[in-house]
Design a protein around this motif. Structure first.
Motif, mmCIF file in Angstrom:
data_model
loop_
_atom_site.group_PDB
_atom_site.id
_atom_site.type_symbol
_atom_site.label_atom_id
_atom_site.label_comp_id
_atom_site.label_asym_id
_atom_site.label_seq_id
_atom_site.Cartn_x
_atom_site.Cartn_y
_atom_site.Cartn_z
ATOM 1 N N GLU A 1 11.425 54.614 72.760
ATOM 2 C CA GLU A 1 12.118 55.047 71.552
ATOM 3 C C GLU A 1 12.212 56.569 71.455
ATOM 4 O O GLU A 1 13.219 57.113 71.017
ATOM 5 C CB GLU A 1 11.392 54.490 70.320
ATOM 6 C CG GLU A 1 12.125 54.763 69.017
ATOM 7 C CD GLU A 1 11.434 54.146 67.822
ATOM 8 O OE1 GLU A 1 11.817 54.453 66.691
ATOM 9 O OE2 GLU A 1 10.492 53.339 68.021
ATOM 10 N N ASN B 1 7.452 33.218 77.974
ATOM 11 C CA ASN B 1 8.207 34.274 77.272
ATOM 12 C C ASN B 1 8.956 35.151 78.271
ATOM 13 O O ASN B 1 8.840 36.382 78.266
ATOM 14 C CB ASN B 1 7.264 35.127 76.427
ATOM 15 C CG ASN B 1 6.481 34.310 75.412
ATOM 16 O OD1 ASN B 1 5.334 33.958 75.666
ATOM 17 N ND2 ASN B 1 7.088 33.995 74.280
ATOM 18 N N LYS C 1 3.213 40.792 70.642
ATOM 19 C CA LYS C 1 2.941 39.671 69.740
ATOM 20 C C LYS C 1 3.781 38.446 70.077
ATOM 21 O O LYS C 1 3.390 37.317 69.768
ATOM 22 C CB LYS C 1 3.195 40.094 68.295
ATOM 23 C CG LYS C 1 2.213 41.143 67.775
ATOM 24 C CD LYS C 1 2.579 41.583 66.365
ATOM 25 C CE LYS C 1 1.641 42.674 65.856
ATOM 26 N NZ LYS C 1 2.034 43.146 64.508
ATOM 27 N N LYS C 2 4.944 38.665 70.693
ATOM 28 C CA LYS C 2 5.825 37.543 71.041
ATOM 29 C C LYS C 2 5.333 36.784 72.274
ATOM 30 O O LYS C 2 5.759 35.655 72.513
ATOM 31 C CB LYS C 2 7.242 38.053 71.311
ATOM 32 C CG LYS C 2 7.927 38.694 70.117
ATOM 33 C CD LYS C 2 9.292 39.222 70.527
ATOM 34 C CE LYS C 2 9.979 39.947 69.370
ATOM 35 N NZ LYS C 2 11.289 40.509 69.808
ATOM 36 N N GLU D 1 10.117 47.843 72.126
ATOM 37 C CA GLU D 1 9.566 47.155 70.960
ATOM 38 C C GLU D 1 8.079 47.412 70.737
ATOM 39 O O GLU D 1 7.559 47.127 69.656
ATOM 40 C CB GLU D 1 9.810 45.646 71.094
ATOM 41 C CG GLU D 1 11.274 45.268 71.205
ATOM 42 C CD GLU D 1 11.470 43.783 71.400
ATOM 43 O OE1 GLU D 1 10.605 43.004 70.938
ATOM 44 O OE2 GLU D 1 12.481 43.391 72.033
ATOM 45 N N GLY D 2 7.378 47.894 71.768
ATOM 46 C CA GLY D 2 5.964 48.195 71.619
ATOM 47 C C GLY D 2 5.123 46.961 71.353
ATOM 48 O O GLY D 2 5.347 45.894 71.918
ATOM 49 N N ASP D 3 4.155 47.104 70.468
ATOM 50 C CA ASP D 3 3.226 46.005 70.195
ATOM 51 C C ASP D 3 3.899 44.787 69.569
ATOM 52 O O ASP D 3 3.372 43.669 69.649
ATOM 53 C CB ASP D 3 2.098 46.488 69.284
ATOM 54 C CG ASP D 3 1.149 47.444 70.003
ATOM 55 O OD1 ASP D 3 1.143 47.435 71.250
ATOM 56 O OD2 ASP D 3 0.419 48.197 69.321
ATOM 57 N N GLU D 4 5.069 44.987 68.954
ATOM 58 C CA GLU D 4 5.809 43.832 68.411
ATOM 59 C C GLU D 4 6.224 42.891 69.545
ATOM 60 O O GLU D 4 6.272 41.680 69.367
ATOM 61 C CB GLU D 4 7.039 44.314 67.638
ATOM 62 C CG GLU D 4 6.711 45.027 66.335
ATOM 63 C CD GLU D 4 5.926 44.131 65.385
ATOM 64 O OE1 GLU D 4 6.297 42.935 65.230
ATOM 65 O OE2 GLU D 4 4.935 44.609 64.810
ATOM 66 N N PHE D 5 6.526 43.469 70.710
ATOM 67 C CA PHE D 5 6.868 42.648 71.864
ATOM 68 C C PHE D 5 5.633 41.900 72.362
ATOM 69 O O PHE D 5 5.726 40.721 72.746
ATOM 70 C CB PHE D 5 7.445 43.523 72.977
ATOM 71 C CG PHE D 5 7.787 42.766 74.239
ATOM 72 C CD1 PHE D 5 8.873 41.920 74.291
ATOM 73 C CD2 PHE D 5 7.000 42.893 75.374
ATOM 74 C CE1 PHE D 5 9.184 41.215 75.443
ATOM 75 C CE2 PHE D 5 7.297 42.203 76.522
ATOM 76 C CZ PHE D 5 8.398 41.359 76.570
ATOM 77 N N LYS E 1 11.577 45.843 77.718
ATOM 78 C CA LYS E 1 11.495 45.304 76.356
ATOM 79 C C LYS E 1 10.248 45.818 75.651
ATOM 80 O O LYS E 1 10.286 46.143 74.462
ATOM 81 C CB LYS E 1 11.497 43.775 76.398
ATOM 82 C CG LYS E 1 12.856 43.166 76.681
ATOM 83 C CD LYS E 1 12.831 41.663 76.524
ATOM 84 C CE LYS E 1 14.224 41.067 76.707
ATOM 85 N NZ LYS E 1 14.224 39.604 76.526
ATOM 86 N N TYR E 2 9.163 45.884 76.396
ATOM 87 C CA TYR E 2 7.935 46.415 75.791
ATOM 88 C C TYR E 2 8.114 47.881 75.407
ATOM 89 O O TYR E 2 7.663 48.312 74.340
ATOM 90 C CB TYR E 2 6.767 46.264 76.761
ATOM 91 C CG TYR E 2 5.529 47.012 76.309
ATOM 92 C CD1 TYR E 2 4.805 46.583 75.204
ATOM 93 C CD2 TYR E 2 5.120 48.157 76.983
ATOM 94 C CE1 TYR E 2 3.687 47.276 74.778
ATOM 95 C CE2 TYR E 2 3.999 48.867 76.562
ATOM 96 C CZ TYR E 2 3.292 48.415 75.459
ATOM 97 O OH TYR E 2 2.192 49.118 75.021
#
Length: 836
Positions: A511, A461, A823-824, A817-821, A813-814
């Motif tokens: 953010e 990733n 998960k990727k 996007e936080g925890d959504e990143f 990127k983290y």
């Protein structure tokens, strides 16, 4: 004798048109992997198990392709010299009598290769390069297929040319040119001999014609006198004698005239042959001129060069032969008959090259220096790759990163100098048994840093990752005799140069905030299976230079908005408050404005920098690291924090004990419940240095942490680190026989390398971007980020060393996007085989 016969050239030649850009489709889209193996010298005594086990591991690891960066085989190209016995001891070619094409007559009467090999009275066999090459080809098939006749690695394998392949080209070209030269020389000499023979023949006929002409002329003068004497002679007997004499003379004159006519015809014929009249003097003069011209041409043949087109044709012929011959025995092998190629795999582009800059007889650990210069030049001109991999006769492995700006933000290119994949212990033993360093293998083993192995480059990733397979691992048959090749891995986090308080911090916008990169890193790795943390110094900026007068207001793109004066800050704040946006949006904008303004002003007072560092430490993160270590049975400290040169050089009158900041952090961690035995914050004078043991249960590594261990801003930064480590000598008796992890920071570039029984890791700069000091000295750009090192629990002989880079792109990127990143990211692949 040339390696390639005309018959075989016709067999394998169908027009060599190669595309040197390789396209590989990864089996797992977000996890492309390429294995690299360099200088395996099949046919030399280098332990074929090393290569076989690498192929087995790549298959087990689901590697998408393997690239051999030159020197696939080993063939002694010299016919003979006083060092021939030394070179012969390095050869491991299996003599196949079927490949030795002695003439039938010789086999029947003098020497049969098969009988010679099996004879008690062993005689030498006379083997051509062609025959030796074919034997090595058979040996290569055995190495890559093993006993089962099935490929050990069934995906594509690519070979680019190195020194040995180029030597074969040169040998072929030289032999063909030599043969052509010998033939032309012999032909010219033969022509000269023919002309000389022709001249002698013409001269012989000319001499004969001259004599005949003289005799005939004399006889014609005498004949009238004889006829007159005959007419006046009365004596019958005398008259009879005169009559016979006259008759004989007439016959001689007639014969001579007939012979002169034949000679004239001969001269006329020769004249026509040379486009001349029948004048023999002209013919002789022409032959003499032609002979002189032939002598001049003979000098041209012997003294001048052959045309380049002919050599290029021969080179293509040999490239094609090697390619087709290898591809015919290994269907999954693709030969790239050049020393460079581009690999496109997934979204990544890798440049693979073989360094032939150094003499092939002088292996060098500094080859990466020229690679650094080359890639920096290419980056400056707009050419970029994700990874540049270099083969060649390097005695060790080195990775050197370069960072540069793009339209999409900061990007890193990883420069990898591959180690040779030879059995280092075998070579060292051979060297002990010999007095001279004759072969390339001898000279590799002679290098103090000689450490061999192979490398797997992958991305998980977008996160760069490398597996470093040491020779000790690849020759461990206890491991490779198992079906399961996986070894449990312990992971540690290594970072340096957080530089809290600098006016040029590496900060990341989230953010609703602006944070130090150190804060973001801790949050990103909160659930990662990290067992240890090593802080390699320069935690804060301190006061080691006159930083009060440094600003960042005009030099980049003409921007003058930061840092702000108090009046400018009020103006900006008023502008935000008057914007037609919600109160929450205004609050976030004001918060970011205040944070950035504060960061760019820097924290002038060192004591406040220390407070700031302790404030942004995520105690829960460090406690979780300690808990994981306890669960895994970790021996040694979980957290090591040392000081750096900024603290050491801060003037005594201003430091107020700030060089002891690591001790203060250690005390604070203890106050939060972390056991004292899990923390190390050593001070040696004003230097932070730590040496000790760590590992899982009874299997331990040794470690040495020191902020500054030599540095180079323009060359291979890790070589100076290797040299300093070696020159310093063993730092403790308890670690002399342990595999050592040697860590440092300071340089703001980072990198990694192997030495003998040691892995050198220089950390990236986590917390500071480029500074006026670096710009004034024309230093390359700072490489920001952190390192994660994975070590096999059973030691480096049981599994790969794993190196993971956490670069700004990942942290940014983290941050957005936080925890959504999170998960990727496939953490199971990133932290494979974790012990916890």
């Amino acid at each position: 004798m040339s390696i390639v016969t005309e018959k075989e050239v016709r067999k394998y030649s169908n027009g060599l048109l190669k595309n040197y850009e390789i396209h590989i489709k990864p089996s797992v889209k977000h996890n492309p992997k390429v294995g690299f193996i360099n200088t395996i010298y099949v046919g030399g005594k280098t332990n074929k198990g090393l290569v076989k086990n690498f192929l087995k591991y790549c298959k087990h690891d689901d590697v998408d392709a393997i690239v051999i960066t030159g020197n696939l085989f080993y063939i002694d190209m010299m016919r003979y010299s006083k060092y021939a016995p030394d070179r012969a001891r390095k050869s491991h070619i299996r003599i196949d009598p079927e490949k030795i094409n002695y003439p039938k007559t010789i086999k029947k009467t003098i020497s049969n290769p098969e009988k010679i090999i099996n004879s008690k009275d062993r005689k030498p066999l006379f083997i051509t390069f062609k025959e030796k090459f074919d034997m090595v080809i058979d040996y290569i098939e055995h190495v890559f297929k093993g006993e089962t006749e099935k490929e050990l690695f069934d995906k594509d394998i690519y070979l680019i040319f190195g020194d040995m392949e180029d030597d074969l080209l040169r040998q072929h070209i030289n032999e063909k040119v030599r043969n052509a030269t010998v033939k032309e020389k012999e032909l010219t000499k033969s022509l000269i001999n023919d002309l000389n023979r022709e001249k002698r023949e013409v001269e012989k006929y000319l001499l004969k014609a001259t004599k005949l002409t003289e005799i005939t002329s004399f006889n014609k003068q005498i004949l009238p006198l004889l006829e007159y004497t005959f007419s006046i002679t009365k004596d019958k007997k005398k008259k009879k004698k005169l009559k016979n004499k006259i008759r004989k003379m007439k016959n001689i004159i007639e014969e001579n005239e007939n012979e002169l006519e034949e000679i004239k015809k001969y001269f006329d014929k020769k004249g026509k042959l040379y486009n001349l009249d029948g004048n023999p003097e002209n013919i002789i003069r022409y032959i003499e001129n032609a002979t002189n011209e032939c002598h001049q041409y003979l000098s041209r043949v012997m003294m001048t060069n052959t045309d380049d087109d002919f050599k290029n044709l021969l080179a293509n012929e040999m490239k094609e032969y090697i390619s087709k011959k290898l591809e015919s025995i290994l269907p999954n092998l693709k030969v790239i008959p050049s020393g460079e190629s581009v690999i496109n795999i997934g979204d990544y582009k890798l440049n693979v090259i073989y360094d032939t800059r150094k003499s092939t007889d002088e292996p060098s650990s500094t080859m990466i220096n020229n690679l650094i210069k080359r890639v920096q030049d290419e980056l400056s001109s707009g050419i970029s790759y994700d990874v540049v991999v270099q083969g060649g006769l390097s005695p060790t492995y080195t990775m050197h990163p370069i960072t540069f700006d793009t339209e999409d933000g900061q990007k890193e290119t990883l420069l990898i100098q591959l180690p040779t994949c030879l059995d280092e212990e075998e070579l060292r033993e051979m060297r002990k048994r010999e007095n001279r360093s004759v072969t390339k293998m001898d000279k590799l083993a002679k290098k103090s840093d000689f450490s061999s192995g192979a490398i797997i480059v992958e991305f998980v990733n977008e996160i760069p990752k490398r597996k470093i397979l040491l020779s000790e691992f690849l020759t461990n048959e206890n491991i490779f005799s198992r079906e399961d090749l996986d070894e449990k891995i312990m992971y540690e986090l290594d970072y340096a140069d957080t530089h809290i308080g600098s006016k040029f911090p590496y900060v990341i916008e989230t953010e609703d905030d602006v944070k130090y990169s150190f804060e973001v890193l801790q949050s990103f790795l909160k659930n990662a299976p990290i067992l240890r943390v090593n802080d390699l110094g320069d935690l804060i900026e301190y006061k080691n230079r006159d930083t009060e007068n440094e600003r960042e207001t005009t030099w980049k793109e003409g921007k003058t908005d930061l840092p702000l004066t108090p009046y400018q800050f009020r103006e900006k704040a008023d502008e935000i408050l008057n914007e037609p946006i919600s109160d929450k949006e205004k609050a976030i904008k004001l918060k970011k404005l205040g944070a950035m303004s504060s960061y760019k002003h820097g924290i002038i007072v060192p004591q406040d920098q220390g407070i700031e560092f302790r404030d942004i430490m995520d105690i829960d993160f460090f406690k979780s690291v300690v808990e994981r270590g306890k669960k895994a049975g970790l021996v040694g400290p979980s957290i090591v924090i040392i000081g750096g040169n900024h603290g050491e050089k801060t003037p005594k009158g201003n430091d107020s004990g700030m060089s002891f900041l690591p001790k203060e952090i250690a005390r604070e961690l203890k106050q939060h419940g972390i056991p004292e035995e899990r923390i190390r914050a050593p001070i040696y004078g004003k230097i932070g240095v730590y040496a000790g043991l760590f590992g899982i249960k009874e299997k331990t590594y040794s470690e040495y942490n020191k902020h500054k261990q030599g540095t180079s801003k323009t060359k291979d930064d890790v070589k100076t680190m290797r040299d300093k480590f070696r020159n310093r000598g063993a730092f403790s008796a308890i670690v002399t026989k342990k595999f050592t992890i040697n860590r440092a920071g300071h340089s703001h570039h980072g990198g990694e390398s192997l030495g003998r029984n040691v892995f050198h890791q220089k950390c990236y700069c986590l917390g500071q971007t480029n500074t006026p000091y670096g710009e004034a000295n024309d230093y390359p750009r700072t490489v920001n980020g952190a390192k994660i090192l994975g070590l096999p629990v059973g030691g480096p002989e049981t599994g790969p060393l794993i190196s993971i880079d956490i670069f700004p792109k990942t942290l940014e990127k983290y941050a957005k996007e936080g925890d959504e990143f999170i998960k990727k990211i496939d953490f199971n692949r990133l932290f494979e085989n974790s012990v916890v």
